[in-house]
Every structure is written in C-alpha cells, then in structure tokens.
Scaffold this active site. Sequence first.
Site, PDB file in Angstrom:
ATOM      1  N   LYS A  71      -1.901  30.497 -91.265  1.00 56.41           N
ATOM      2  CA  LYS A  71      -1.660  30.360 -92.709  1.00 56.41           C
ATOM      3  C   LYS A  71      -2.981  30.483 -93.487  1.00 56.41           C
ATOM      4  O   LYS A  71      -3.066  31.224 -94.460  1.00 56.41           O
ATOM      5  CB  LYS A  71      -1.002  29.001 -93.036  1.00 56.41           C
ATOM      6  CG  LYS A  71       0.343  28.812 -92.345  1.00 56.41           C
ATOM      7  CD  LYS A  71       1.000  27.496 -92.713  1.00 56.41           C
ATOM      8  CE  LYS A  71       0.228  26.275 -92.236  1.00 56.41           C
ATOM      9  NZ  LYS A  71       0.131  26.150 -90.767  1.00 56.41           N
ATOM     10  N   ARG A  89       5.696  20.294 -96.976  1.00 60.53           N
ATOM     11  CA  ARG A  89       5.742  20.065 -95.537  1.00 60.53           C
ATOM     12  C   ARG A  89       6.854  19.105 -95.135  1.00 60.53           C
ATOM     13  O   ARG A  89       7.026  18.839 -93.951  1.00 60.53           O
ATOM     14  CB  ARG A  89       4.413  19.440 -95.146  1.00 60.53           C
ATOM     15  CG  ARG A  89       3.747  20.129 -93.987  1.00 60.53           C
ATOM     16  CD  ARG A  89       2.351  19.598 -93.984  1.00 60.53           C
ATOM     17  NE  ARG A  89       1.628  19.855 -92.830  1.00 60.53           N
ATOM     18  CZ  ARG A  89       0.548  20.623 -92.805  1.00 60.53           C
ATOM     19  NH1 ARG A  89       0.159  21.263 -93.879  1.00 60.53           N
ATOM     20  NH2 ARG A  89      -0.134  20.727 -91.704  1.00 60.53           N
ATOM     21  N   ARG A 147     -10.476  27.515 -82.154  1.00 64.11           N
ATOM     22  CA  ARG A 147     -10.836  27.757 -83.560  1.00 64.11           C
ATOM     23  C   ARG A 147     -12.187  27.136 -83.894  1.00 64.11           C
ATOM     24  O   ARG A 147     -12.518  26.042 -83.446  1.00 64.11           O
ATOM     25  CB  ARG A 147      -9.774  27.168 -84.485  1.00 64.11           C
ATOM     26  CG  ARG A 147     -10.186  27.225 -85.968  1.00 64.11           C
ATOM     27  CD  ARG A 147      -9.065  26.933 -86.917  1.00 64.11           C
ATOM     28  NE  ARG A 147      -8.481  25.632 -86.740  1.00 64.11           N
ATOM     29  CZ  ARG A 147      -7.408  25.199 -87.422  1.00 64.11           C
ATOM     30  NH1 ARG A 147      -6.837  25.994 -88.306  1.00 64.11           N
ATOM     31  NH2 ARG A 147      -6.922  24.002 -87.214  1.00 64.11           N
ATOM     32  N   ARG A 189     -12.642  21.388 -85.836  1.00 68.41           N
ATOM     33  CA  ARG A 189     -11.966  20.332 -86.592  1.00 68.41           C
ATOM     34  C   ARG A 189     -11.604  19.166 -85.684  1.00 68.41           C
ATOM     35  O   ARG A 189     -11.239  19.355 -84.533  1.00 68.41           O
ATOM     36  CB  ARG A 189     -10.698  20.895 -87.259  1.00 68.41           C
ATOM     37  CG  ARG A 189     -10.982  21.500 -88.616  1.00 68.41           C
ATOM     38  CD  ARG A 189      -9.822  22.244 -89.218  1.00 68.41           C
ATOM     39  NE  ARG A 189      -8.526  21.599 -89.145  1.00 68.41           N
ATOM     40  CZ  ARG A 189      -7.419  22.094 -89.709  1.00 68.41           C
ATOM     41  NH1 ARG A 189      -7.491  23.226 -90.402  1.00 68.41           N
ATOM     42  NH2 ARG A 189      -6.270  21.480 -89.592  1.00 68.41           N
ATOM     43  N   ARG A 231       0.605  17.184 -83.787  1.00 71.72           N
ATOM     44  CA  ARG A 231       0.827  17.972 -85.009  1.00 71.72           C
ATOM     45  C   ARG A 231       2.030  18.892 -84.837  1.00 71.72           C
ATOM     46  O   ARG A 231       2.822  19.075 -85.748  1.00 71.72           O
ATOM     47  CB  ARG A 231      -0.419  18.800 -85.344  1.00 71.72           C
ATOM     48  CG  ARG A 231      -1.554  17.956 -85.901  1.00 71.72           C
ATOM     49  CD  ARG A 231      -2.883  18.689 -85.830  1.00 71.72           C
ATOM     50  NE  ARG A 231      -2.952  19.887 -86.628  1.00 71.72           N
ATOM     51  CZ  ARG A 231      -3.843  20.856 -86.446  1.00 71.72           C
ATOM     52  NH1 ARG A 231      -4.735  20.773 -85.466  1.00 71.72           N
ATOM     53  NH2 ARG A 231      -3.855  21.915 -87.231  1.00 71.72           N
TER      54      ARG A 231
HETATM   55  P1  AP5 Z   1      -5.598  29.380 -89.076  1.00 72.14           P
HETATM   56  O1  AP5 Z   1      -5.507  30.501 -90.062  1.00 72.14           O
HETATM   57  O2  AP5 Z   1      -6.711  28.417 -89.197  1.00 72.14           O
HETATM   58  O3  AP5 Z   1      -4.171  28.635 -88.930  1.00 72.14           O
HETATM   59  P2  AP5 Z   1      -3.423  27.649 -89.924  1.00 72.14           P
HETATM   60  O4  AP5 Z   1      -1.975  27.989 -89.854  1.00 72.14           O
HETATM   61  O5  AP5 Z   1      -4.068  27.638 -91.267  1.00 72.14           O
HETATM   62  O6  AP5 Z   1      -3.695  26.300 -89.153  1.00 72.14           O
HETATM   63  P3  AP5 Z   1      -4.025  24.836 -89.672  1.00 72.14           P
HETATM   64  O7  AP5 Z   1      -4.386  24.056 -88.446  1.00 72.14           O
HETATM   65  O8  AP5 Z   1      -5.037  24.845 -90.768  1.00 72.14           O
HETATM   66  O9  AP5 Z   1      -2.645  24.408 -90.222  1.00 72.14           O
HETATM   67  P4  AP5 Z   1      -2.142  23.009 -90.338  1.00 72.14           P
HETATM   68  O10 AP5 Z   1      -0.933  23.268 -91.164  1.00 72.14           O
HETATM   69  O11 AP5 Z   1      -1.901  22.255 -89.094  1.00 72.14           O
HETATM   70  O12 AP5 Z   1      -3.368  22.217 -90.982  1.00 72.14           O
HETATM   71  P5  AP5 Z   1      -3.699  21.791 -92.474  1.00 72.14           P
HETATM   72  O13 AP5 Z   1      -5.133  22.003 -92.684  1.00 72.14           O
HETATM   73  O14 AP5 Z   1      -2.718  22.339 -93.435  1.00 72.14           O
HETATM   74  O15 AP5 Z   1      -5.635  30.079 -87.620  1.00 72.14           O
HETATM   75  C1  AP5 Z   1      -5.766  29.301 -86.441  1.00 72.14           C
HETATM   76  C2  AP5 Z   1      -6.682  30.017 -85.448  1.00 72.14           C
HETATM   77  O16 AP5 Z   1      -6.034  31.242 -85.030  1.00 72.14           O
HETATM   78  C3  AP5 Z   1      -8.041  30.454 -86.037  1.00 72.14           C
HETATM   79  O17 AP5 Z   1      -9.033  30.333 -85.050  1.00 72.14           O
HETATM   80  C4  AP5 Z   1      -7.831  31.949 -86.395  1.00 72.14           C
HETATM   81  O18 AP5 Z   1      -9.033  32.705 -86.321  1.00 72.14           O
HETATM   82  C5  AP5 Z   1      -6.850  32.381 -85.320  1.00 72.14           C
HETATM   83  N1  AP5 Z   1      -5.911  33.422 -85.745  1.00 72.14           N
HETATM   84  C6  AP5 Z   1      -5.274  33.502 -86.962  1.00 72.14           C
HETATM   85  N2  AP5 Z   1      -4.451  34.567 -86.959  1.00 72.14           N
HETATM   86  C7  AP5 Z   1      -4.569  35.157 -85.731  1.00 72.14           C
HETATM   87  C8  AP5 Z   1      -3.946  36.295 -85.121  1.00 72.14           C
HETATM   88  N3  AP5 Z   1      -3.014  37.039 -85.764  1.00 72.14           N
HETATM   89  N4  AP5 Z   1      -4.283  36.599 -83.848  1.00 72.14           N
HETATM   90  C9  AP5 Z   1      -5.186  35.835 -83.181  1.00 72.14           C
HETATM   91  N5  AP5 Z   1      -5.823  34.761 -83.687  1.00 72.14           N
HETATM   92  C10 AP5 Z   1      -5.499  34.419 -84.972  1.00 72.14           C
HETATM   93  O19 AP5 Z   1      -3.388  20.201 -92.395  1.00 72.14           O
HETATM   94  C11 AP5 Z   1      -4.219  19.324 -91.665  1.00 72.14           C
HETATM   95  C12 AP5 Z   1      -3.713  17.898 -91.833  1.00 72.14           C
HETATM   96  O20 AP5 Z   1      -3.752  17.533 -93.225  1.00 72.14           O
HETATM   97  C13 AP5 Z   1      -2.243  17.669 -91.420  1.00 72.14           C
HETATM   98  O21 AP5 Z   1      -2.101  17.421 -90.042  1.00 72.14           O
HETATM   99  C14 AP5 Z   1      -1.881  16.449 -92.291  1.00 72.14           C
HETATM  100  O22 AP5 Z   1      -2.404  15.250 -91.750  1.00 72.14           O
HETATM  101  C15 AP5 Z   1      -2.621  16.739 -93.597  1.00 72.14           C
HETATM  102  N6  AP5 Z   1      -1.795  17.513 -94.550  1.00 72.14           N
HETATM  103  C16 AP5 Z   1      -2.058  18.757 -95.027  1.00 72.14           C
HETATM  104  N7  AP5 Z   1      -1.098  19.150 -95.868  1.00 72.14           N
HETATM  105  C17 AP5 Z   1      -0.193  18.121 -95.926  1.00 72.14           C
HETATM  106  C18 AP5 Z   1       1.028  17.941 -96.619  1.00 72.14           C
HETATM  107  N8  AP5 Z   1       1.539  18.881 -97.420  1.00 72.14           N
HETATM  108  N9  AP5 Z   1       1.711  16.767 -96.427  1.00 72.14           N
HETATM  109  C19 AP5 Z   1       1.215  15.798 -95.622  1.00 72.14           C
HETATM  110  N10 AP5 Z   1       0.051  15.905 -94.948  1.00 72.14           N
HETATM  111  C20 AP5 Z   1      -0.638  17.069 -95.086  1.00 72.14           C
END
Ligand code: AP5
Length: 210
Positions: free
Chosen positions: A16, A89, A123, A156, A167
Amino acid sequence: MGYARIALLGPPGAGKGTQAKRIVEATGFVHLSTGDILRDEVARGTQLGVEAKGFMDRGELVPDELIVNMIRGRIEAASSGFLLDGFPRTLAQAEALEKIVALDIVININLSREEVVNRLTSRRVCRNCGAIYNLHFKPPADPTRCEACGGALYQRDDDQPDVISNRYQVYEESTAPLVEFYRQRGLLQDVDAERPSDEVFECITALLRA
Ligand code: AP5
C-alpha cells in the site's frame, strides 16, 4: 485521473505504501497514511504517540476514536484529492468515514500470507524521507543508507515475525470484512499484488483512469 477520493485496502505488507507514493507523485493528491502519521506522533513523543505506541508495537489496532479524530481534519482539508493508505481499517472507521466524505473508489491490494511475511521481514525504511526498500525485491546499493536522501535505513519495530503474525490476524478479523462492505457499495476493485511493483502500479493507474 478520473477519481480523486481513493482508499487503498489490503493486508500488512501488501504494498500500500509503495503504491501510494507512486500514485500521489502521478496525481498530486494528498497521501494520508495513518501508519505514517502515527509513527511521526510516536517519534515526536506527543500524547497521541504515547497512547498509540503500545498498540503498534504489539501489532494491534489503535482505538477507532483516536484514529478518526486524527484523520478527520486532514481529509476535510484535502479538497483537491486524497489517497487513504491504512484507513479505514474497521467497520466503525468505515462508517465514520462515510459521514465525513464519500469515496470514489477502494482498491483492494491482495497478497498471500506467506508473501506478506517474506516482504515484511526484509523491508527497510528511510528514517529521513520514508522511502521504502526491500533487501530482496528492491535492494538499496548500501543496505544502511537511503539512495534518495542518504538517510539511515531502519527496520520497523512491528516487522518482527511474531508481530507480523499478529498484524495479519488482526487484518483478517477486523479489516478483511471491509472488502465485502465496499463491494456491496459498488466501490471495490481488486488488484493482485503477487507480481512486480511496476505491474501493480500499471494496473492501479488503469483503474483510476476508468
Ligand atoms: P509496503 O509498501 O511497505 O507495504 P504496506 O502495505 O504499506 O505495509 P505496511 O506494513 O506499512 O502496512 P500496514 O497496514 O500493516 O502498516 P501501517 O503503517 O498502516 O511494502 C512492504 C514491503 O514489500 C517493502 O519492503 C516493499 O519494498 C516490498 N514490496 C512492495 N511491493 C512489492 C512488489 N510488488 N513486489 C515485491 N516487493 C514489494 O500501520 C502500522 C500500525 O499502525 C498498525 O499495526 C496499527 O497499530 C496502527 N494503525 C495504522 N492505521 C490504523 C488505523 N486506521 N486504525 C488503527 N490502527 C492503525
């Protein structure tokens, strides 16, 4: 682009953040990542950051009320277009969002659990500019430095295997039901993320042009 109020849905590590950065570069829309906003609050030691940190470190969701209060004003301010990344979410967040604004499209980025673990354990993220790397799929020339700005790369706290597993479980229980929620509203478009990043981006831009 035909759509200006966009949300990206999908499991942790589906790509994402990677796709969001490219979409906002192409469109000029505002990137609203609740994960990035929360990590910034944690780094600055704000009251919200202190409250959120424990949930994030355990791979649990931060309470809905804190999240909705944090994002509401940012959505309202992004009048020329926004891309939601990591929000909504939960069903409660999706219902709260409907009262703030109507989305044009929800893009559901699909990835298997096995590939999620594979991508997240390798990552690395730039502490300075937030650029996202992967030791296998997008390796930086120097594994400790960002190619874009020279900032330090870090892993991270929530990319440890036991937290990733939590997660993913939280995603399946709390977030996956949103797929049906948005499908019923005719807003959902599925994208297969089990292919190279450029191909995923092409697929998303084709959907946004439609
Ligand atoms: P990346 O693009 O970083 O993936 P992502 O989907 O953004 O992953 P996140 O871990 O950031 O998502 P998340 O939803 O768990 O975390 P968030 O920060 O929102 O890609 C991942 C890896 O794959 C990278 O190394 C990239 O290079 C690689 N890659 C990408 N595309 C590729 C491809 N096509 N082929 C190969 N490799 C590829 O949330 C973190 C925490 O915050 C949550 O756990 C929660 O505690 C809190 N939080 C955030 N939002 C909320 C909410 N709305 N409500 C409640 N708590 C929340």
